[in-house]
Design a protein around this motif. Structure first.
Motif, PDB file in Angstrom:
ATOM      1  N   GLN B   6      39.049  27.300  50.825  1.00  8.66           N
ATOM      2  CA  GLN B   6      39.780  28.093  49.598  1.00  8.66           C
ATOM      3  C   GLN B   6      41.044  27.398  49.370  1.00  8.66           C
ATOM      4  O   GLN B   6      41.683  27.137  50.387  1.00  8.66           O
ATOM      5  CB  GLN B   6      39.826  29.539  49.834  1.00  8.66           C
ATOM      6  CG  GLN B   6      38.381  30.267  49.789  1.00  8.66           C
ATOM      7  CD  GLN B   6      38.672  31.884  50.058  1.00  8.66           C
ATOM      8  OE1 GLN B   6      38.617  32.275  51.148  1.00  8.66           O
ATOM      9  NE2 GLN B   6      39.019  32.347  48.918  1.00  8.66           N
ATOM     10  N   CYS B  23      35.653  28.831  45.937  1.00  7.05           N
ATOM     11  CA  CYS B  23      35.122  28.732  47.441  1.00  7.05           C
ATOM     12  C   CYS B  23      34.289  27.818  47.833  1.00  7.05           C
ATOM     13  O   CYS B  23      33.265  27.753  47.102  1.00  7.05           O
ATOM     14  CB  CYS B  23      34.762  30.365  47.877  1.00  7.05           C
ATOM     15  SG  CYS B  23      34.140  30.366  49.580  1.00  7.05           S
ATOM     16  N   LEU B  33      26.989  35.684  50.077  1.00  7.48           N
ATOM     17  CA  LEU B  33      28.442  35.163  50.127  1.00  7.48           C
ATOM     18  C   LEU B  33      29.168  36.570  49.843  1.00  7.48           C
ATOM     19  O   LEU B  33      28.510  37.275  48.625  1.00  7.48           O
ATOM     20  CB  LEU B  33      28.602  34.116  49.029  1.00  7.48           C
ATOM     21  CG  LEU B  33      29.976  33.481  49.136  1.00  7.48           C
ATOM     22  CD1 LEU B  33      30.086  31.910  48.745  1.00  7.48           C
ATOM     23  CD2 LEU B  33      30.990  33.960  47.995  1.00  7.48           C
ATOM     24  N   GLN B  34      30.258  36.853  50.172  1.00  2.25           N
ATOM     25  CA  GLN B  34      30.967  37.865  49.973  1.00  2.25           C
ATOM     26  C   GLN B  34      32.276  37.704  49.387  1.00  2.25           C
ATOM     27  O   GLN B  34      32.884  36.556  49.987  1.00  2.25           O
ATOM     28  CB  GLN B  34      31.002  39.075  50.973  1.00  2.25           C
ATOM     29  CG  GLN B  34      29.610  39.489  51.517  1.00  2.25           C
ATOM     30  CD  GLN B  34      29.550  40.496  52.712  1.00  2.25           C
ATOM     31  OE1 GLN B  34      30.590  40.924  52.983  1.00  2.25           O
ATOM     32  NE2 GLN B  34      28.685  40.800  53.310  1.00  2.25           N
ATOM     33  N   TRP B  35      32.963  38.430  48.740  1.00  2.00           N
ATOM     34  CA  TRP B  35      34.269  38.647  48.336  1.00  2.00           C
ATOM     35  C   TRP B  35      35.017  39.742  48.810  1.00  2.00           C
ATOM     36  O   TRP B  35      34.601  40.765  48.194  1.00  2.00           O
ATOM     37  CB  TRP B  35      34.642  38.068  46.839  1.00  2.00           C
ATOM     38  CG  TRP B  35      34.379  36.558  46.529  1.00  2.00           C
ATOM     39  CD1 TRP B  35      33.066  36.234  45.920  1.00  2.00           C
ATOM     40  CD2 TRP B  35      35.181  35.773  46.415  1.00  2.00           C
ATOM     41  NE1 TRP B  35      33.177  34.794  46.001  1.00  2.00           N
ATOM     42  CE2 TRP B  35      34.514  34.198  46.223  1.00  2.00           C
ATOM     43  CE3 TRP B  35      36.639  35.349  46.694  1.00  2.00           C
ATOM     44  CZ2 TRP B  35      34.912  33.356  45.708  1.00  2.00           C
ATOM     45  CZ3 TRP B  35      37.105  34.130  46.587  1.00  2.00           C
ATOM     46  CH2 TRP B  35      36.369  33.111  46.107  1.00  2.00           C
ATOM     47  N   VAL B  64      31.454  36.968  39.746  1.00  2.00           N
ATOM     48  CA  VAL B  64      31.213  35.746  40.766  1.00  2.00           C
ATOM     49  C   VAL B  64      30.126  34.992  40.469  1.00  2.00           C
ATOM     50  O   VAL B  64      28.935  35.610  39.945  1.00  2.00           O
ATOM     51  CB  VAL B  64      31.052  36.632  42.384  1.00  2.00           C
ATOM     52  CG1 VAL B  64      30.426  35.569  43.203  1.00  2.00           C
ATOM     53  CG2 VAL B  64      32.128  37.334  42.750  1.00  2.00           C
ATOM     54  N   PHE B  66      27.620  31.592  41.996  1.00  2.00           N
ATOM     55  CA  PHE B  66      27.240  30.916  43.576  1.00  2.00           C
ATOM     56  C   PHE B  66      26.363  29.903  43.027  1.00  2.00           C
ATOM     57  O   PHE B  66      25.262  29.850  42.642  1.00  2.00           O
ATOM     58  CB  PHE B  66      26.212  32.306  44.068  1.00  2.00           C
ATOM     59  CG  PHE B  66      26.096  31.952  45.705  1.00  2.00           C
ATOM     60  CD1 PHE B  66      25.330  32.695  46.368  1.00  2.00           C
ATOM     61  CD2 PHE B  66      26.866  30.941  46.048  1.00  2.00           C
ATOM     62  CE1 PHE B  66      25.138  32.486  47.765  1.00  2.00           C
ATOM     63  CE2 PHE B  66      26.405  30.437  47.501  1.00  2.00           C
ATOM     64  CZ  PHE B  66      25.645  31.461  48.363  1.00  2.00           C
ATOM     65  N   SER B  73      31.237  28.864  45.431  1.00  2.00           N
ATOM     66  CA  SER B  73      31.339  30.186  44.675  1.00  2.00           C
ATOM     67  C   SER B  73      32.573  30.342  43.798  1.00  2.00           C
ATOM     68  O   SER B  73      33.589  29.901  44.371  1.00  2.00           O
ATOM     69  CB  SER B  73      31.320  31.332  45.614  1.00  2.00           C
ATOM     70  OG  SER B  73      31.239  32.556  44.824  1.00  2.00           O
ATOM     71  N   PHE B  75      35.219  32.887  41.697  1.00  2.00           N
ATOM     72  CA  PHE B  75      35.475  34.235  41.570  1.00  2.00           C
ATOM     73  C   PHE B  75      36.370  34.597  40.401  1.00  2.00           C
ATOM     74  O   PHE B  75      37.553  33.763  40.290  1.00  2.00           O
ATOM     75  CB  PHE B  75      36.237  34.793  42.980  1.00  2.00           C
ATOM     76  CG  PHE B  75      36.593  36.211  42.750  1.00  2.00           C
ATOM     77  CD1 PHE B  75      37.837  36.495  42.530  1.00  2.00           C
ATOM     78  CD2 PHE B  75      35.691  37.266  43.073  1.00  2.00           C
ATOM     79  CE1 PHE B  75      38.356  37.941  42.593  1.00  2.00           C
ATOM     80  CE2 PHE B  75      36.245  38.353  43.105  1.00  2.00           C
ATOM     81  CZ  PHE B  75      37.402  38.812  42.694  1.00  2.00           C
ATOM     82  N   TYR B  88      42.611  36.676  47.959  1.00  2.00           N
ATOM     83  CA  TYR B  88      41.297  37.098  48.007  1.00  2.00           C
ATOM     84  C   TYR B  88      40.478  36.244  49.069  1.00  2.00           C
ATOM     85  O   TYR B  88      40.526  34.688  48.935  1.00  2.00           O
ATOM     86  CB  TYR B  88      40.531  36.752  46.705  1.00  2.00           C
ATOM     87  CG  TYR B  88      41.210  37.886  45.534  1.00  2.00           C
ATOM     88  CD1 TYR B  88      42.582  37.699  45.089  1.00  2.00           C
ATOM     89  CD2 TYR B  88      40.627  38.864  45.291  1.00  2.00           C
ATOM     90  CE1 TYR B  88      43.081  38.694  44.147  1.00  2.00           C
ATOM     91  CE2 TYR B  88      41.007  39.780  44.405  1.00  2.00           C
ATOM     92  CZ  TYR B  88      42.184  39.899  44.045  1.00  2.00           C
ATOM     93  OH  TYR B  88      42.777  40.836  43.187  1.00  2.00           O
ATOM     94  N   CYS B  90      36.806  34.732  50.506  1.00  2.00           N
ATOM     95  CA  CYS B  90      35.585  34.847  50.438  1.00  2.00           C
ATOM     96  C   CYS B  90      35.043  34.600  51.931  1.00  2.00           C
ATOM     97  O   CYS B  90      35.295  34.204  52.782  1.00  2.00           O
ATOM     98  CB  CYS B  90      34.852  33.209  49.750  1.00  2.00           C
ATOM     99  SG  CYS B  90      35.072  31.700  50.560  1.00  2.00           S
TER     100      CYS B  90
END
Lengths: 117, 111
Positions: B6, B23, B33-35, B64, B66, B73, B75, B88, B90
């Protein structure tokens, strides 16, 4: 109500000492974790417990020993503290280990800033 | 080696504009994938999760995307507000269900 709480928030100690950080979650989650966040803000997983059983043990010195007396608690004991142990340590929990869904993100505590002098 | 990248430089934008954070990852085949959002002195807070078979996910002013081909990704925060200022992060979940975090990008929204 704090979902994941860890104490103390700040911990200043000298090299060579032994210290513990406590963590409790009231979310009824099965899985708990310890993460270390270094000065560059990278969060690295240290341990993961599922229903009191150790699941993940990353490359962490054996001076670090997690203990889970029940699934709501995961404490971290650190022996013979070193300067390089200075960091922020985060406890987290999730509903389950196997499979992350929209309903099973990580819930973090607010961290314990450990400073070793 | 596996990497999650990032932008380490802070992103400064004007209130009302759209913030876009990136990301990128290498040598991962993430199932999810999470934020997360992290405020100073606090733990990360989950925002959104997107699965490998989803192209886009929205939640209020957040979006988001992907792209598993680009291994990236994005955001987005639309109509950004000073209260959106935070770091932020990821995080990738791979086949072994290990959640690994990027170093985060700090967003500063100026009024």
């Amino acid at each position: 109500d704090t979902a994941v709480s860890q104490t103390p928030k700040y911990l200043v100690t000298q090299m060579g000492n032994d210290k513990s950080i406590k963590c409790e979650q009231n979310l009824g989650h099965d899985t708990m974790y310890w993460y270390k966040q270094d000065s560059k803000k990278f969060l690295k997983i240290m341990f993961s417990y599922n229903n009191k059983e150790l699941i993940i043990n990353e490359t962490v010195p054996n001076r670090f020993s997690p203990k889970s007396p029940d699934k709501a608690h995961l404490n971290l004991h650190i022996n013979s503290l070193e300067l390089g142990d200075s960091a922020v340590y985060f406890c987290a929990s999730s509903q389950s280990l196997q499979g992350f869904t929209d309903n099973s993100p990580l819930h973090f505590g607010n961290g314990t800033r450990l400073t070793v002098t | 080696s596996q990497k999650i990248e990032q932008n380490s430089e802070a992103l400064n934008i004007q209130e009302g504009k759209t913030a876009t954070l990136t990301c990128n990852y290498t040598n991962y085949s993430p199932a999810y994938l999470q934020w997360y959002r992290q405020d100073p002195g606090r733990g990360p807070v989950f925002l959104l999760l997107i699965r490998e078979n989803e192209k886009e996910k929205r939640k209020e002013r957040l979006k988001v995307t992907f792209d598993t081909t680009l291994k990236q990704s994005l955001f987005h925060i639309t109509a950004s507000q000073p209260a959106d200022s935070a770091t932020y992060l990821c995080a990738l979940v791979n086949a072994g269900n290990m959640l690994t975090f990027g170093g985060g990008t700090r967003l500063m929204v100026k009024p």
